[in-house]
Design a protein around this motif. Sequence first.
Motif, PDB file in Angstrom:
ATOM      1  N   LYS A 149       0.838  -1.193   0.000  1.00 54.78           N
ATOM      2  CA  LYS A 149       0.000   0.000   0.000  1.00 54.78           C
ATOM      3  C   LYS A 149       0.882   1.255   0.000  1.00 54.78           C
ATOM      4  CE  LYS A 149      -3.924  -2.069  -0.027  1.00 54.78           C
ATOM      5  NZ  LYS A 149      -4.758  -2.039  -1.249  1.00 54.78           N
ATOM      6  N   VAL A 150       0.402   2.285  -0.683  1.00 50.02           N
ATOM      7  CA  VAL A 150       1.127   3.544  -0.812  1.00 50.02           C
ATOM      8  C   VAL A 150       0.235   4.677  -0.330  1.00 50.02           C
ATOM      9  CG1 VAL A 150       2.282   5.120  -2.399  1.00 50.02           C
ATOM     10  CG2 VAL A 150       2.420   2.646  -2.781  1.00 50.02           C
ATOM     11  N   LEU A 151       0.771   5.527   0.553  1.00 47.74           N
ATOM     12  CA  LEU A 151       0.018   6.657   1.092  1.00 47.74           C
ATOM     13  C   LEU A 151       0.631   7.966   0.613  1.00 47.74           C
ATOM     14  CD1 LEU A 151      -0.626   5.737   4.854  1.00 47.74           C
ATOM     15  CD2 LEU A 151      -2.168   5.482   2.920  1.00 47.74           C
ATOM     16  N   GLY A 152      -0.162   8.751  -0.108  1.00 50.37           N
ATOM     17  CA  GLY A 152       0.294  10.069  -0.507  1.00 50.37           C
ATOM     18  C   GLY A 152       0.299  11.011   0.681  1.00 50.37           C
ATOM     19  N   VAL A 153       0.896  12.178   0.507  1.00 52.00           N
ATOM     20  CA  VAL A 153       0.959  13.162   1.583  1.00 52.00           C
ATOM     21  C   VAL A 153      -0.466  13.554   2.002  1.00 52.00           C
ATOM     22  CG1 VAL A 153       1.723  15.478   2.220  1.00 52.00           C
ATOM     23  CG2 VAL A 153       3.170  14.027   0.783  1.00 52.00           C
ATOM     24  N   GLY A 154      -0.756  13.434   3.308  1.00 51.29           N
ATOM     25  CA  GLY A 154      -2.070  13.786   3.827  1.00 51.29           C
ATOM     26  C   GLY A 154      -3.100  12.673   3.725  1.00 51.29           C
ATOM     27  N   GLN A 155      -2.755  11.555   3.106  1.00 48.31           N
ATOM     28  CA  GLN A 155      -3.710  10.454   2.935  1.00 48.31           C
ATOM     29  C   GLN A 155      -3.755   9.587   4.183  1.00 48.31           C
ATOM     30  OE1 GLN A 155      -2.945   8.122  -0.568  1.00 48.31           O
ATOM     31  NE2 GLN A 155      -4.659   6.749  -0.237  1.00 48.31           N
ATOM     32  N   SER A 156      -4.958   9.069   4.505  1.00 46.02           N
ATOM     33  CA  SER A 156      -5.158   8.229   5.686  1.00 46.02           C
ATOM     34  C   SER A 156      -5.293   6.760   5.315  1.00 46.02           C
ATOM     35  CB  SER A 156      -6.393   8.689   6.463  1.00 46.02           C
ATOM     36  OG  SER A 156      -6.208   9.978   6.994  1.00 46.02           O
ATOM     37  N   PHE A 157      -4.993   5.909   6.289  1.00 42.86           N
ATOM     38  CA  PHE A 157      -5.062   4.458   6.134  1.00 42.86           C
ATOM     39  C   PHE A 157      -6.017   3.917   7.179  1.00 42.86           C
ATOM     40  CE2 PHE A 157      -3.919   0.181   7.279  1.00 42.86           C
ATOM     41  CZ  PHE A 157      -3.518  -0.443   6.116  1.00 42.86           C
ATOM     42  N   SER A 158      -6.998   3.125   6.751  1.00 43.71           N
ATOM     43  CA  SER A 158      -7.935   2.465   7.653  1.00 43.71           C
ATOM     44  C   SER A 158      -7.712   0.961   7.555  1.00 43.71           C
ATOM     45  CB  SER A 158      -9.382   2.806   7.286  1.00 43.71           C
ATOM     46  OG  SER A 158     -10.287   1.885   7.876  1.00 43.71           O
ATOM     47  N   PHE A 159      -7.360   0.333   8.681  1.00 45.33           N
ATOM     48  CA  PHE A 159      -7.098  -1.103   8.686  1.00 45.33           C
ATOM     49  C   PHE A 159      -8.327  -1.875   8.225  1.00 45.33           C
ATOM     50  CE2 PHE A 159      -6.712  -5.323  10.461  1.00 45.33           C
ATOM     51  CZ  PHE A 159      -5.357  -5.620  10.341  1.00 45.33           C
ATOM     52  N   ASN A 160      -9.499  -1.520   8.739  1.00 41.40           N
ATOM     53  CA  ASN A 160     -10.717  -2.256   8.384  1.00 41.40           C
ATOM     54  C   ASN A 160     -11.089  -2.086   6.916  1.00 41.40           C
ATOM     55  OD1 ASN A 160     -11.167  -3.473  10.838  1.00 41.40           O
ATOM     56  ND2 ASN A 160     -12.501  -1.850  11.615  1.00 41.40           N
ATOM     57  N   GLN A 161     -10.837  -0.909   6.370  1.00 38.86           N
ATOM     58  CA  GLN A 161     -11.141  -0.705   4.948  1.00 38.86           C
ATOM     59  C   GLN A 161     -10.189  -1.492   4.063  1.00 38.86           C
ATOM     60  OE1 GLN A 161     -11.239   3.449   3.949  1.00 38.86           O
ATOM     61  NE2 GLN A 161     -13.005   3.893   5.261  1.00 38.86           N
ATOM     62  N   VAL A 162      -8.921  -1.545   4.435  1.00 36.78           N
ATOM     63  CA  VAL A 162      -7.918  -2.223   3.613  1.00 36.78           C
ATOM     64  C   VAL A 162      -8.027  -3.736   3.747  1.00 36.78           C
ATOM     65  CG1 VAL A 162      -5.444  -2.590   3.274  1.00 36.78           C
ATOM     66  CG2 VAL A 162      -6.325  -0.277   3.630  1.00 36.78           C
ATOM     67  N   VAL A 163      -8.140  -4.227   4.975  1.00 32.94           N
ATOM     68  CA  VAL A 163      -8.183  -5.669   5.208  1.00 32.94           C
ATOM     69  C   VAL A 163      -9.577  -6.229   4.956  1.00 32.94           C
ATOM     70  CG1 VAL A 163      -7.839  -7.479   6.939  1.00 32.94           C
ATOM     71  CG2 VAL A 163      -6.253  -5.545   6.821  1.00 32.94           C
ATOM     72  N   GLY A 164     -10.598  -5.441   5.270  1.00 32.92           N
ATOM     73  CA  GLY A 164     -11.966  -5.894   5.054  1.00 32.92           C
ATOM     74  C   GLY A 164     -12.486  -6.748   6.206  1.00 32.92           C
ATOM     75  N   ASP A 165     -13.731  -7.173   6.070  1.00 34.03           N
ATOM     76  CA  ASP A 165     -14.369  -7.995   7.098  1.00 34.03           C
ATOM     77  C   ASP A 165     -13.704  -9.362   7.160  1.00 34.03           C
ATOM     78  OD1 ASP A 165     -16.042  -8.866   9.034  1.00 34.03           O
ATOM     79  OD2 ASP A 165     -17.884  -8.808   7.835  1.00 34.03           O
ATOM     80  N   ARG A 166     -13.448  -9.829   8.376  1.00 32.47           N
ATOM     81  CA  ARG A 166     -12.822 -11.137   8.550  1.00 32.47           C
ATOM     82  C   ARG A 166     -13.907 -12.197   8.626  1.00 32.47           C
ATOM     83  NH1 ARG A 166     -10.761  -6.245   9.656  1.00 32.47           N
ATOM     84  NH2 ARG A 166     -10.798  -6.400  11.927  1.00 32.47           N
ATOM     85  N   THR A 167     -14.217 -12.781   7.491  1.00 31.74           N
ATOM     86  CA  THR A 167     -15.284 -13.774   7.401  1.00 31.74           C
ATOM     87  C   THR A 167     -14.755 -15.052   6.755  1.00 31.74           C
ATOM     88  OG1 THR A 167     -16.012 -13.027   5.216  1.00 31.74           O
ATOM     89  CG2 THR A 167     -17.007 -11.941   7.131  1.00 31.74           C
ATOM     90  N   VAL A 168     -15.518 -16.133   6.948  1.00 30.13           N
ATOM     91  CA  VAL A 168     -15.162 -17.406   6.326  1.00 30.13           C
ATOM     92  C   VAL A 168     -15.198 -17.272   4.810  1.00 30.13           C
ATOM     93  CG1 VAL A 168     -15.843 -19.820   6.041  1.00 30.13           C
ATOM     94  CG2 VAL A 168     -15.967 -18.753   8.306  1.00 30.13           C
ATOM     95  N   ALA A 169     -16.175 -16.530   4.319  1.00 30.95           N
ATOM     96  CA  ALA A 169     -16.312 -16.343   2.871  1.00 30.95           C
ATOM     97  C   ALA A 169     -15.081 -15.660   2.266  1.00 30.95           C
ATOM     98  CB  ALA A 169     -17.570 -15.537   2.565  1.00 30.95           C
ATOM     99  N   ARG A 170     -14.404 -14.855   3.062  1.00 27.23           N
ATOM    100  CA  ARG A 170     -13.216 -14.144   2.570  1.00 27.23           C
ATOM    101  C   ARG A 170     -11.924 -14.885   2.909  1.00 27.23           C
ATOM    102  NH1 ARG A 170     -11.807  -9.570   4.176  1.00 27.23           N
ATOM    103  NH2 ARG A 170     -11.122  -8.805   2.152  1.00 27.23           N
ATOM    104  N   GLY A 171     -12.070 -16.115   3.405  1.00 29.63           N
ATOM    105  CA  GLY A 171     -10.898 -16.962   3.601  1.00 29.63           C
ATOM    106  C   GLY A 171     -10.380 -17.066   5.011  1.00 29.63           C
TER     107      GLY A 171
END
Length: 441
Positions: A218-240
């Motif tokens: 992942k690459v963050l530009g100046v001033g850009q935010s990172f959300s763990f839940n948005q990037v990783v997503g929901d932890r479900t069986v369907a998603r592995g």
Amino acid sequence: MSKTATTQKLVKLFTIVALTVFAVSVLFWSATAFASIAQPWNIEVDIVYGDYSWHYSLSSNISALNNTQKSARGVYRGYNGKKAIVQQLLQEGYTQQQAYSYVLCGMRDLVKDICGKVNQKAVDAIAKFTPNNAQKFVYVEGKDGIAVDEAALYRQILFSCKTYARKVNVPCTTLKATTVSQLKRDRQVLGTFTTTFPNSTANRCHNIQLAVSSIKGKVLGVGQSFSFNQVVGDRTVARGYKNAKVIANGNYVEGVGGGVCQVSTTLYNAVLLSGLTVNKVYAHSLVPSYVKAGFDAMVSYPACDLVFTNNTDSTVYIDGYVKDKTVVFTLFGRAQPDVKRTRESVELMRVPYTQKNIVDNAKYPDLIYTDQSKVIVNGSDMVKSSAYLCIYKGGVLAERRLLRTVTYKMVEKVVAHGDKMRPQSNDNGTMSDTDNMQTTN
């Protein structure tokens, strides 16, 4: 014919040829000088760049002008007269191209053609982020460009009206390209952090690997935010994701995605050491085993998230990998060589956990004897701890920043046992129950 006579004839012939060449040269120079004197306003010049050559003639570009236009544009004026018109136009707000091309009729189109053949754009160096490789970044060197200095070219052409110069070299400026060296300065290690999970189950190891794979690169530009839940997503069986131990409401229980909090914790500490701004972070209810108290980052989808912002003055690159039951995150960007960050965990209070022993033959039938036991719930001390980020500049502590104070719950250790005394062994190797032992004379 004698040898002497032959020699005299050759000398006479060479003399005639030399005089002829000289006479022609004089006539040519005289004609040129006369032309210049006869038309002191005119400009006749060759413009040269490498193998390219262009010819400019002012007299050849005025045929379409009427007398009023010729007068206004100073066609028949000398160098000083033409320069005065240019200076007046510049004072009135015209560009140098507009001012000079006004007195140098037809020059604008010629300069456009020169620029079309000479100008070359700069090609900047390239850096490709390759988190899967040990090198991390692959670089391709750039190339400087070149551009005609149009203003200088116009000035030189006009100045030739004064000097009667017959040749002008195209003046150029170098367009500097971004170099690999410059790119490397913005891709230094900002911070790195490592945690281990040597005793984790296969499912927990799988979940850690899966979460890390969503983040690395992942690459963050100046001033850009990172959300763990948005990037990783929901932890479900369907998603592995698979079932593994998670901390919930002060207890260790089975849950889908167990182990992901170790990923968020490792990333959180790498972010702290890199100097980025943490906007949102949550602590566990129990002290985790893989990091100092106060430095954990609990996540659950969607309620509890880890959010941070790139507040540096350059792009930030996030690398992560899992190897030999170790998870590592490293952040790259424009480093500050004289700045170093460390973490400090200060324990304010600790209450050791208690132990509870139980017997449950139905639930643990394998536990028969009192010396057989099984840990049902691992104990965890009650701990109150403050977490600090220490910032050193030039080797001197500049700031000791309190991040948070966390109180972790105590969890009672639960151990199951069997309820029977183990039979004693006789000398002959047989087993007997001492309460039913018979004696004989």
